[in-house]
Design an enzyme around this catalytic site. Structure first.
Site, PDB file in Angstrom:
ATOM      1  CD1 TRP A  25       0.139   4.688   5.049  1.00 43.50           C
ATOM      2  CD2 TRP A  25      -0.802   3.016   3.902  1.00 43.50           C
ATOM      3  NE1 TRP A  25       0.407   4.882   3.711  1.00 43.50           N
ATOM      4  CE2 TRP A  25      -0.154   3.883   2.991  1.00 43.50           C
ATOM      5  CE3 TRP A  25      -1.468   1.887   3.406  1.00 43.50           C
ATOM      6  CZ2 TRP A  25      -0.159   3.656   1.616  1.00 43.50           C
ATOM      7  CZ3 TRP A  25      -1.466   1.664   2.027  1.00 43.50           C
ATOM      8  CH2 TRP A  25      -0.817   2.537   1.151  1.00 43.50           C
ATOM      9  CE  LYS A  74       6.044   4.296   1.741  1.00 43.72           C
ATOM     10  NZ  LYS A  74       4.954   3.439   2.182  1.00 43.72           N
ATOM     11  CG  ASP A 113       2.934   0.048   8.925  1.00 38.36           C
ATOM     12  OD1 ASP A 113       4.098   0.001   8.470  1.00 38.36           O
ATOM     13  OD2 ASP A 113       1.942   0.356   8.230  1.00 38.36           O
TER      14      ASP A 113
HETATM   15  C1  LIG Z   1       3.694   2.892   2.183  1.00 35.90           C
HETATM   16  C2  LIG Z   1       3.063   2.413   3.432  1.00 35.90           C
HETATM   17  C3  LIG Z   1       2.293   1.233   3.474  1.00 35.90           C
HETATM   18  C4  LIG Z   1       1.957   0.422   2.239  1.00 35.90           C
HETATM   19  O1  LIG Z   1       3.030  -0.305   1.840  1.00 35.90           O
HETATM   20  P1  LIG Z   1       2.916  -1.361   0.628  1.00 35.90           P
HETATM   21  O2  LIG Z   1       4.284  -1.946   0.653  1.00 35.90           O
HETATM   22  O3  LIG Z   1       2.594  -0.585  -0.602  1.00 35.90           O
HETATM   23  O4  LIG Z   1       1.878  -2.341   0.964  1.00 35.90           O
HETATM   24  C5  LIG Z   1       1.815   0.814   4.703  1.00 35.90           C
HETATM   25  N1  LIG Z   1       2.043   1.517   5.822  1.00 35.90           N
HETATM   26  C6  LIG Z   1       2.747   2.672   5.809  1.00 35.90           C
HETATM   27  C7  LIG Z   1       2.976   3.399   7.086  1.00 35.90           C
HETATM   28  C8  LIG Z   1       3.272   3.141   4.612  1.00 35.90           C
HETATM   29  O5  LIG Z   1       3.982   4.288   4.600  1.00 35.90           O
END
Ligand SMILES: *Cc1c(COP(=O)(O)O)cnc(C)c1O
Length: 366
Positions: A102, A195, A171
């Site tokens: 990511w 999540k 993020d």
């Molecule tokens: C799941 C995840 C993403 C991607 O998220 P989307 O909503 O599918 O774009 C990005 N960064 C991290 C750390 C993630 O766990």
């Protein structure tokens, strides 16, 4: 009804009480005679939901009063591009800490619209570590530093907020609301909700006054201005209602925040998450049969990754786990093996169940 032990990486397990609350709101929301998904996003009842969700997040995460909270769409993946587009101008330097898939995607998107660089990477060891909090040196010319708080795929996590003298962008998709976080130390935080905060389709963005100012500057400076949907300042002026938001997702997020508060807020949630992680890591450290992927100092409390002595045994482990009512344990293809995701809503009983299963499996095959 029987619910299995759900170790999915995202979308992921939600508290049954919240799921039932959501279900109850579908046919008739609060006696209005229409369901939650059938009312206008500009109606009074929905306005109350957005306000409650913003206020709840502000309370629970400790978001400073002068920061804005937005609920956008497009997932964290759109934020990979949007934060760079808004916070830096073409040709300006931006710094990325590459701790996994990511993080790398954020870096790749930022390269499209800024002079992005990688300032730290654990690629050489298949992303089994994150840097120490004081080990990152941003470039003098960079506008900000971006990091990924929890690396969902590899099972590593920053143990706190990195110490750098640059605006920090994070993020937090896979560990938001799992432990206290110093929001005021960040210039911008983003997280997909699926999540820890509800269903997919809502992205939380928390903006400092600096980030808003930069967004206005980018809008005035970039040729043609910013596309409306990608303009933080515009989204903020419209209180997340520039266009039709994910009304169901925002309601779910509001109920998730209420659930976190009902358990005692982030310090109580963090203690529970530490307890769950300790139980699983204790089992992984007990026997050399298990081969944990992450370095000890970088271990994640949300996603735990490990290998077994052979791929054959890994296959067998996953098959038997499924037969024992545990789902979502397959490791991501880039690590292989097993991954147990243990977001806020996963009960301690599910962790104990997994550990008991592991002990029995090792006794049989070790
Ligand atoms: C799941 C995840 C993403 C991607 O998220 P989307 O909503 O599918 O774009 C990005 N960064 C991290 C750390 C993630 O766990």
């Amino acid at each position: 009804m029987s619910r299995v032990h759900n170790f999915n990486a995202g979308p992921a397990v939600l508290p049954l009480s919240v799921v039932q609350e959501l279900a109850a709101a579908l046919p008739d929301y609060q006696g209005l005679g229409i369901g939650l998904m059938e009312m206008s996003h500009r109606s009074k009842p929905f306005e109350a939901i957005v306000n409650s969700a913003v206020a709840g997040l502000r309370r629970v995460l400790g978001v400073p009063d002068d920061y804005k909270i937005l609920f956008l769409q497009g997932g964290a993946s759109l934020q990979f591009y949007m934060h760079a587009l808004n916070l830096a101008l073409p040709g300006e330097g931006t710094d990325y800490v590459i701790t996994g898939t990511w993080a790398k995607k954020a870096y790749e998107e930022a390269k499209r619209c800024t002079a992005a660089a990688s300032v730290w990477s654990s690629k050489a060891t298949n992303f089994n570590a994150v840097p120490a909090l004081d080990a990152i040196t941003p470039r003098a010319e960079s506008v900000y530093l971006h990091y990924t708080s929890n690396n969902t795929i590899y099972g590593t996590q920053f143990q706190g907020t990195p110490k750098v003298d640059k605006p920090l962008i994070a993020d937090l998709s896979s560990d938001i609301a799992s432990r206290p976080v110093d929001v005021g130390a960040h210039a911008l935080i983003y997280a997909g909700a699926q999540k820890n905060l509800g269903p997919s389709g809502v992205t939380v963005v928390i903006l400092s006054p600096w980030a808003l100012e930069r967004s206005r500057l980018a809008n005035a400076t970039r040729p043609g201005g910013l596309p409306a949907m990608l303009d933080y300042a515009l989204q903020s002026e419209n209180g997340s209602l520039y266009n039709t938001p994910n009304t169901f997702g925002i309601f779910a997020l509001d109920r998730m925040i209420a659930w976190v508060e009902s358990l005692g807020g982030l310090s109580a949630i963090a203690a529970r998450n530490t307890d769950k992680a300790d139980r699983l890591y204790a089992e992984l450290d007990r026997s050399a049969f298990w081969r944990p992927h992450a370095e000890v100092a970088s271990r994640s409390q949300m996603n735990v990754t490990w290998r077994l002595p052979s791929e054959e045994l890994e296959k067998r482990f996953l098959t038997e786990a499924k037969a024992a009512n545990m789902v979502g344990l397959d490791g991501h293809r880039s690590v292989g093996g097993v991954r147990a995701s243990m977001y806020n809503a996963l009960e301690i009983e599910s962790v104990d169940f997994l550990v008991d299963f592991m002990r029995a499996f090792e006794a049989k095959h070790g």
